[in-house]
Design an enzyme around this catalytic site. Sequence first.
Site, PDB file in Angstrom:
ATOM      1  CG  ASP A   9      70.566  -3.928  60.946  1.00  0.00           C
ATOM      2  OD1 ASP A   9      69.583  -4.340  60.292  1.00  0.00           O
ATOM      3  OD2 ASP A   9      70.512  -3.464  61.906  1.00  0.00           O
ATOM      4  CG  ASP A  11      65.554   0.077  61.343  1.00  0.00           C
ATOM      5  OD1 ASP A  11      65.246   1.478  60.986  1.00  0.00           O
ATOM      6  OD2 ASP A  11      64.937  -0.461  60.605  1.00  0.00           O
ATOM      7  CG  ASP A 171      71.271  -3.389  65.984  1.00  0.00           C
ATOM      8  OD1 ASP A 171      70.825  -3.774  64.778  1.00  0.00           O
ATOM      9  OD2 ASP A 171      70.368  -2.833  66.629  1.00  0.00           O
TER      10      ASP A 171
END
Length: 232
Positions: A9, A11, A171
């Site tokens: 991922d 961001d 995240d």
Amino acid sequence: MVLPLIVFDLDGTLIDTAPDLVETLNVIFAREGLKPLPYAVARNLVGGGAKAMIVRGIEAEGVRFGPAKLEQMFADFVTYYSEHVADRSRPFPGLTEVLDSLAERGCQFAVCTNKLESLSVLLLDRLGLAERFAAICGPDTFRVQKPDPEILRRTIAAAGGTLKQTIMVGDSTTDIQTARAATVPIIAVDFGYSERPIGEFGPDRIISHFAELPASIASIWSALDLDGTKLW
């Protein structure tokens, strides 16, 4: 020997983008006469893409806008953000070192994000990281976004990998849902933008610093037992 493809991922996982995203959101809100969102609140809105960030931010303000206004705000957001994409955004500690280490061991990398592909490439290029990734894919790349597992499957294919050799790093619960639906193991970072402790969502492993990533990858790979040998 088959080696892992690590799909990240963006961001909150690779890059701490919240400073520039929150600033952009508040610039757009100011243009619409809305109060700025506190950084601690707005930081947790990152991860679903700019449109979702705008919508959730407006909801936090207790305001509703129609579809046309939201599209205009999204366009304004993209325009402003593209000019400030790397003002304060930086890789999380240890990222470049671990990419170097894993690349030396033969691993390949890709990005699967809900940030627009063009903005993702621009950000990673500005930070000198774009060339490290065999594929950088966003919701506009395949017209599908996380948690739909198809975006992950297509990202893996674009990077020249297979599902069986892939490990994802993210995240958020969205990343975990995506990986689970695609039957890909998932390592979660606990320094990202999840509103709740990431362990509540059941990732395969959790790391608190990128220095821990190689051991977590090796542990998962050993459990997969693809070729009966350890990675390192």
